[in-house]
Design a protein around this motif. Structure first.
Motif, PDB file in Angstrom:
ATOM      1  N   MET A  24       0.828  -1.201   0.000  1.00  0.00           N
ATOM      2  CA  MET A  24       0.000   0.000   0.000  1.00  0.00           C
ATOM      3  C   MET A  24       0.867   1.257   0.000  1.00  0.00           C
ATOM      4  O   MET A  24       1.937   1.289   0.575  1.00  0.00           O
ATOM      5  N   SER A  25       0.363   2.272  -0.667  1.00  0.00           N
ATOM      6  CA  SER A  25       1.047   3.551  -0.720  1.00  0.00           C
ATOM      7  C   SER A  25       1.067   4.176   0.674  1.00  0.00           C
ATOM      8  O   SER A  25       0.157   3.957   1.468  1.00  0.00           O
ATOM      9  N   GLY A  26       2.111   4.923   0.960  1.00  0.00           N
ATOM     10  CA  GLY A  26       2.173   5.631   2.237  1.00  0.00           C
ATOM     11  C   GLY A  26       3.465   5.388   2.991  1.00  0.00           C
ATOM     12  O   GLY A  26       4.150   4.389   2.787  1.00  0.00           O
ATOM     13  N   GLU A  27       3.770   6.317   3.855  1.00  0.00           N
ATOM     14  CA  GLU A  27       5.003   6.277   4.639  1.00  0.00           C
ATOM     15  C   GLU A  27       5.029   5.093   5.612  1.00  0.00           C
ATOM     16  O   GLU A  27       6.081   4.523   5.876  1.00  0.00           O
ATOM     17  N   ALA A  28       3.869   4.703   6.141  1.00  0.00           N
ATOM     18  CA  ALA A  28       3.824   3.614   7.126  1.00  0.00           C
ATOM     19  C   ALA A  28       4.325   2.300   6.526  1.00  0.00           C
ATOM     20  O   ALA A  28       5.077   1.570   7.180  1.00  0.00           O
ATOM     21  N   PHE A  29       3.931   2.001   5.298  1.00  0.00           N
ATOM     22  CA  PHE A  29       4.388   0.768   4.653  1.00  0.00           C
ATOM     23  C   PHE A  29       5.899   0.812   4.450  1.00  0.00           C
ATOM     24  O   PHE A  29       6.609  -0.142   4.769  1.00  0.00           O
ATOM     25  N   LYS A  30       6.390   1.924   3.935  1.00  0.00           N
ATOM     26  CA  LYS A  30       7.831   2.071   3.718  1.00  0.00           C
ATOM     27  C   LYS A  30       8.600   1.870   5.022  1.00  0.00           C
ATOM     28  O   LYS A  30       9.570   1.116   5.083  1.00  0.00           O
ATOM     29  N   GLN A  31       8.163   2.524   6.084  1.00  0.00           N
ATOM     30  CA  GLN A  31       8.855   2.406   7.366  1.00  0.00           C
ATOM     31  C   GLN A  31       8.800   0.985   7.911  1.00  0.00           C
ATOM     32  O   GLN A  31       9.770   0.502   8.497  1.00  0.00           O
ATOM     33  N   LEU A  45      19.602   4.596   5.058  1.00  0.00           N
ATOM     34  CA  LEU A  45      18.459   5.148   4.331  1.00  0.00           C
ATOM     35  C   LEU A  45      18.811   5.599   2.923  1.00  0.00           C
ATOM     36  O   LEU A  45      17.923   5.766   2.079  1.00  0.00           O
ATOM     37  N   ASP A  46      20.096   5.763   2.632  1.00  0.00           N
ATOM     38  CA  ASP A  46      20.520   6.123   1.273  1.00  0.00           C
ATOM     39  C   ASP A  46      20.235   5.013   0.262  1.00  0.00           C
ATOM     40  O   ASP A  46      20.207   5.277  -0.938  1.00  0.00           O
ATOM     41  N   VAL A  47      20.047   3.789   0.724  1.00  0.00           N
ATOM     42  CA  VAL A  47      19.838   2.657  -0.190  1.00  0.00           C
ATOM     43  C   VAL A  47      18.381   2.199  -0.231  1.00  0.00           C
ATOM     44  O   VAL A  47      18.084   1.150  -0.771  1.00  0.00           O
ATOM     45  N   VAL A  48      17.492   3.002   0.321  1.00  0.00           N
ATOM     46  CA  VAL A  48      16.065   2.702   0.278  1.00  0.00           C
ATOM     47  C   VAL A  48      15.458   3.482  -0.881  1.00  0.00           C
ATOM     48  O   VAL A  48      15.627   4.693  -0.984  1.00  0.00           O
ATOM     49  N   ARG A  49      14.761   2.774  -1.754  1.00  0.00           N
ATOM     50  CA  ARG A  49      14.139   3.403  -2.920  1.00  0.00           C
ATOM     51  C   ARG A  49      12.647   3.073  -2.927  1.00  0.00           C
ATOM     52  O   ARG A  49      12.257   1.936  -2.676  1.00  0.00           O
ATOM     53  N   CYS A  50      11.835   4.077  -3.249  1.00  0.00           N
ATOM     54  CA  CYS A  50      10.387   3.893  -3.348  1.00  0.00           C
ATOM     55  C   CYS A  50       9.920   4.347  -4.716  1.00  0.00           C
ATOM     56  O   CYS A  50      10.407   5.353  -5.241  1.00  0.00           O
ATOM     57  N   ARG A  51       8.980   3.589  -5.264  1.00  0.00           N
ATOM     58  CA  ARG A  51       8.379   3.949  -6.548  1.00  0.00           C
ATOM     59  C   ARG A  51       6.878   3.743  -6.465  1.00  0.00           C
ATOM     60  O   ARG A  51       6.428   2.638  -6.143  1.00  0.00           O
ATOM     61  N   PRO A  52       6.105   4.790  -6.740  1.00  0.00           N
ATOM     62  CA  PRO A  52       4.651   4.630  -6.694  1.00  0.00           C
ATOM     63  C   PRO A  52       4.140   3.892  -7.936  1.00  0.00           C
ATOM     64  O   PRO A  52       4.763   3.943  -8.991  1.00  0.00           O
ATOM     65  N   SER A  53       2.992   3.239  -7.789  1.00  0.00           N
ATOM     66  CA  SER A  53       2.350   2.614  -8.946  1.00  0.00           C
ATOM     67  C   SER A  53       1.762   3.704  -9.829  1.00  0.00           C
ATOM     68  O   SER A  53       1.698   4.876  -9.442  1.00  0.00           O
ATOM     69  N   GLY A  54       1.311   3.330 -11.003  1.00  0.00           N
ATOM     70  CA  GLY A  54       0.774   4.295 -11.960  1.00  0.00           C
ATOM     71  C   GLY A  54      -0.354   5.143 -11.402  1.00  0.00           C
ATOM     72  O   GLY A  54      -0.430   6.338 -11.663  1.00  0.00           O
ATOM     73  N   GLN A  55      -1.240   4.541 -10.629  1.00  0.00           N
ATOM     74  CA  GLN A  55      -2.362   5.283 -10.062  1.00  0.00           C
ATOM     75  C   GLN A  55      -2.104   5.721  -8.632  1.00  0.00           C
ATOM     76  O   GLN A  55      -2.959   6.347  -8.004  1.00  0.00           O
ATOM     77  N   GLY A  56      -0.936   5.383  -8.087  1.00  0.00           N
ATOM     78  CA  GLY A  56      -0.578   5.836  -6.744  1.00  0.00           C
ATOM     79  C   GLY A  56      -1.185   5.053  -5.603  1.00  0.00           C
ATOM     80  O   GLY A  56      -1.011   5.405  -4.447  1.00  0.00           O
ATOM     81  N   THR A  57      -1.865   3.959  -5.900  1.00  0.00           N
ATOM     82  CA  THR A  57      -2.478   3.142  -4.850  1.00  0.00           C
ATOM     83  C   THR A  57      -1.444   2.309  -4.115  1.00  0.00           C
ATOM     84  O   THR A  57      -1.546   2.094  -2.913  1.00  0.00           O
ATOM     85  N   TYR A  58      -0.439   1.850  -4.852  1.00  0.00           N
ATOM     86  CA  TYR A  58       0.590   0.977  -4.302  1.00  0.00           C
ATOM     87  C   TYR A  58       1.961   1.611  -4.486  1.00  0.00           C
ATOM     88  O   TYR A  58       2.111   2.603  -5.196  1.00  0.00           O
TER      89      TYR A  58
END
Length: 90
Positions: A24-31, A45-58
């Motif tokens: 799921m999209s959001g800071e809580a999932f990433k953390q 934290l320099d090696v953590v990468r996030c990419r949103p899905s096309g619609q931003g849901t995931y």
């Protein structure tokens, strides 16, 4: 399973390894993903990468770490499977 076909023999340790979780999209999932990995090996934290899905849901969260043994690999995957909002592990 013969000695050469064991999963633990496919990687040579220590090695750099990238974990990728989709959820799921959001800071809580990433953390939560970073915390799951960090319980077993230090995460910069320099090696953590996030990419949103096309619609931003995931989002996909990638974490690159150095593993020192196969037990770390399996423990991190087990920990990540318990992350709330997880849809897929790669």
């Amino acid at each position: 399973m013969t000695e050469k076909n064991r999963p633990e023999d496919l990687l040579e340790f220590p090695c750099d390894y990238q974990f990728k979780a989709v959820g799921m999209s959001g800071e809580a999932f990433k953390q939560a993903v970073v915390a799951a990995v960090d319980r077993h090996v230090p995460v910069c934290l320099d090696v953590v990468r996030c990419r949103p899905s096309g619609q931003g849901t995931y989002q996909s969260v990638s974490v690159l770490v150095t593993l020192h043994n196969y037990q770390q690999l399996t423990a991190i995957y087990a920990e990540m499977r318990r992350v709330s909002g997880l849809k897929m592990l790669l």
